[in-house]
Design an enzyme around this catalytic site. Structure first.
Site, PDB file in Angstrom:
ATOM      1  N   ASP A 339      12.449  79.834  68.570  1.00 53.26           N
ATOM      2  CA  ASP A 339      11.159  80.333  69.064  1.00 53.26           C
ATOM      3  C   ASP A 339      11.262  80.639  70.562  1.00 53.26           C
ATOM      4  O   ASP A 339      11.848  79.860  71.325  1.00 53.26           O
ATOM      5  CB  ASP A 339      10.067  79.281  68.830  1.00 53.26           C
ATOM      6  CG  ASP A 339       8.674  79.820  69.135  1.00 53.26           C
ATOM      7  OD1 ASP A 339       8.078  80.449  68.241  1.00 53.26           O
ATOM      8  OD2 ASP A 339       8.208  79.609  70.277  1.00 53.26           O
ATOM      9  N   ILE A 340      10.715  81.776  70.979  1.00 54.35           N
ATOM     10  CA  ILE A 340      10.737  82.159  72.395  1.00 54.35           C
ATOM     11  C   ILE A 340       9.676  81.347  73.142  1.00 54.35           C
ATOM     12  O   ILE A 340       8.495  81.336  72.768  1.00 54.35           O
ATOM     13  CB  ILE A 340      10.471  83.665  72.545  1.00 54.35           C
ATOM     14  CG1 ILE A 340      11.512  84.481  71.757  1.00 54.35           C
ATOM     15  CG2 ILE A 340      10.485  84.076  74.023  1.00 54.35           C
ATOM     16  CD1 ILE A 340      11.248  85.963  71.724  1.00 54.35           C
ATOM     17  N   ASN A 347       3.356  88.384  76.968  1.00 54.91           N
ATOM     18  CA  ASN A 347       2.454  89.444  76.503  1.00 54.91           C
ATOM     19  C   ASN A 347       1.259  89.595  77.437  1.00 54.91           C
ATOM     20  O   ASN A 347       0.844  90.715  77.762  1.00 54.91           O
ATOM     21  CB  ASN A 347       1.973  89.153  75.080  1.00 54.91           C
ATOM     22  CG  ASN A 347       2.992  89.558  74.022  1.00 54.91           C
ATOM     23  OD1 ASN A 347       3.783  90.476  74.243  1.00 54.91           O
ATOM     24  ND2 ASN A 347       2.975  88.869  72.892  1.00 54.91           N
ATOM     25  N   ASP A 356       7.664  93.300  73.138  1.00 52.80           N
ATOM     26  CA  ASP A 356       8.523  93.946  72.126  1.00 52.80           C
ATOM     27  C   ASP A 356       9.961  94.054  72.621  1.00 52.80           C
ATOM     28  O   ASP A 356      10.915  93.836  71.856  1.00 52.80           O
ATOM     29  CB  ASP A 356       7.985  95.329  71.792  1.00 52.80           C
ATOM     30  CG  ASP A 356       6.682  95.275  71.001  1.00 52.80           C
ATOM     31  OD1 ASP A 356       6.346  94.188  70.491  1.00 52.80           O
ATOM     32  OD2 ASP A 356       6.013  96.327  70.890  1.00 52.80           O
ATOM     33  N   GLU A 382       7.049  85.512  67.454  1.00 56.17           N
ATOM     34  CA  GLU A 382       8.218  85.335  68.314  1.00 56.17           C
ATOM     35  C   GLU A 382       9.225  84.357  67.704  1.00 56.17           C
ATOM     36  O   GLU A 382      10.099  83.837  68.395  1.00 56.17           O
ATOM     37  CB  GLU A 382       7.789  84.830  69.696  1.00 56.17           C
ATOM     38  CG  GLU A 382       7.261  83.402  69.744  1.00 56.17           C
ATOM     39  CD  GLU A 382       5.780  83.282  69.410  1.00 56.17           C
ATOM     40  OE1 GLU A 382       5.184  82.258  69.766  1.00 56.17           O
ATOM     41  OE2 GLU A 382       5.233  84.217  68.789  1.00 56.17           O
TER      42      GLU A 382
END
Length: 465
Positions: A339-340, A347, A356, A382
């Site tokens: 997971d980021i 965002n 993106d 993500e």
């Protein structure tokens, strides 16, 4: 649009067409019976593909050539045949070939792409013109006392079978040439062996074992269904040629007391063999294209359009398959959930286009780091998932650490501004008592939660059972 035709090519094709008509009527037809109109109709099939390719440029030269060539051959062979009748027959050969070519263009242009269109081609472009020709020529034949009682049925079946067979072979050869030729560089032992087998069976069928002629159909069906289109065409040409050579010596399985019935049975056999083989080949090609289209659709449907990795729709079946294989083969696999970190802030602060770009860069690093046979998927948002096939969690952890380090050291460029970020990862391997693969995934997801809770930018592995 029809191709332009130079004078030299025009003269060449006129000479070839006239020679084929003359040889067919003067020598080949007489091999069986003096009243036989033709055994091959090679010239008619050639004329159809030439009219299809060049258009009406050849019509008048072919009309004159066919009338003269057929008349010279027929009158030399049959003493009491009127010249006008032979001229008419020869001219009509060109006329119906021209009509067949026009019908091919307008109604059945893709006859070798679909079985139903192929049968429409046979009915509209082959049978109907051939019936019309026999009906037209039967009138002067009857007036000239050349139409023996009961001969009309023989002439119709004989001419329609040979005309249709010739068109099927020539149209197939022409279409193959237009689609890339015969690719002689791909000749191998297998297709050479199949072609030679067809030749040997044909020779045996007319020399030693009459029933062998019917085994050829089974061989051709195998060739057609296996997708060897060019090998099939070569085998069909060899079959027809060998039959033509053997017929003067023996009719083989078709040697019955009534010569006319034997000839008709042989011609119907050849026509049926050609039609069945080509139909099966087309149908097999349709099935292969349908399977390829379905696989392509499924592949596209299971891919994430942004990152190019497998999406959630494609991940779950792969996870279930890997779990089943692991149970049967008693090996271990590992699931990693990545997971980021703080992706929402990316965002919010930089916009969704920046998010993106980060997703694409992270997917690229993960894909580049794992093995080719491991599966990388974007599970949602993500979050990414990696299935390390046939890998213990201890080994997969080293790869996960390498992924984490590479991502932490990389940056994404957003409007020429560098953007750094990190990821957290949780890993778990399957246990022998795991009934469903979801249990493995849940343990990996729990480890991801621990990595997030204990500071992010780290890898947490589930402990062994």
């Amino acid at each position: 649009m029809a191709s332009t035709l130079s004078f030299s090519y025009l003269a060449l094709w006129v000479a070839v067409y006239g020679a084929l008509i003359w040889v067919d009527m003067r020598y080949i037809a007489v091999l069986v019976d003096v009243h036989t109109s033709t055994l091959t109709n090679i010239a008619s099939g050639l004329a159809v593909v030439l009219f299809y390719h060049y258009g009406r440029q050849l019509f008048v030269p072919f009309l004159i050539t066919s009338a003269l060539g057929h008349s010279l051959a027929a009158t030399a062979r049959i003493d009491d045949l009127h010249v006008a009748v032979s001229l008419l027959f020869g001219a009509l050969l060109t006329v119906i070939a021209f009509i067949s070519a026009k019908l091919w263009v307008s109604r059945c242009q893709h006859c070798l792409d679909n079985v139903s269109v192929l049968f429409r081609f046979i009915l509209i472009a082959c049978f109907i013109p051939s019936v019309a020709m026999i009906l037209l020529v039967s009138v002067p034949l009857y007036i000239d006392n050349q139409l023996i009682p009961g001969r009309l049925k023989f002439l119709y079946i004989e001419f329609s079978m040979t005309y249709t067979t010739s068109l099927l072979i020539w149209v197939s050869l022409y279409t193959t040439w237009r689609r890339g030729g015969f690719q002689l560089d791909k000749i191998n032992k297998k297709n050479t062996g199949m072609t030679l087998s067809a030749l040997m069976l044909a020779i045996a069928g007319f020399s030693y074992f009459p029933g062998a002629i019917f085994i050829i159909l089974a061989l051709l069906v195998y060739i057609a269904s296996s997708g060897y289109w060019r090998t099939l065409l070569v085998s069909l040409v060899i079959l027809i040629t060998s039959i033509l050579v053997m017929v003067p010596h023996s009719l083989g399985a078709f040697a019955i007391p009534d010569l006319d019935d034997g000839i008709l049975a042989l011609l119907i056999y050849v026509f049926t063999t050609v039609l069945v083989s080509i139909s099966i080949s087309i149908h097999a090609s349709e099935l292969r294209n349908a399977v390829a289209a379905r696989d392509n659709w499924q592949r596209k449907a299971s891919l994430d359009p942004l990152t190019g990795t497998v999406n959630r729709y494609g991940l779950l079946p792969e996870l279930a398959i890997e779990h089943e294989f692991a149970k049967r083969a008693r090996y271990f696999y590992t699931v990693a959930v990545i997971d980021i970190d703080h992706f929402k802030q990316i965002n919010d602060n930089y916009g969704h286009l920046a998010g993106d770009q980060v997703l694409k860069d992270v997917a690229g690093i993960i894909t580049d780091t794992v093995r080719q046979n491991d599966l990388v998927a974007r599970y949602g948002g993500e979050e990414f998932v990696v299935i390390f096939r046939n890998t213990r969690a201890s080994d997969a952890t080293h790869v996960a650490e390498r992924i984490r380090e590479r991502i932490a050291a990389s940056v994404s460029h957003i409007d020429d501004q560098p953007l750094a970020y990190t990821v957290s990862c949780g890993l778990a391997e399957n246990h022998t008592d795991d009934i469903h693969p979801e249990r493995v995934f849940d343990r990996a997801d729990d480890c991801l939660y621990q990595a997030k809770k204990t500071g992010r930018n780290r890898v947490v592995m589930a402990p062994p059972p």
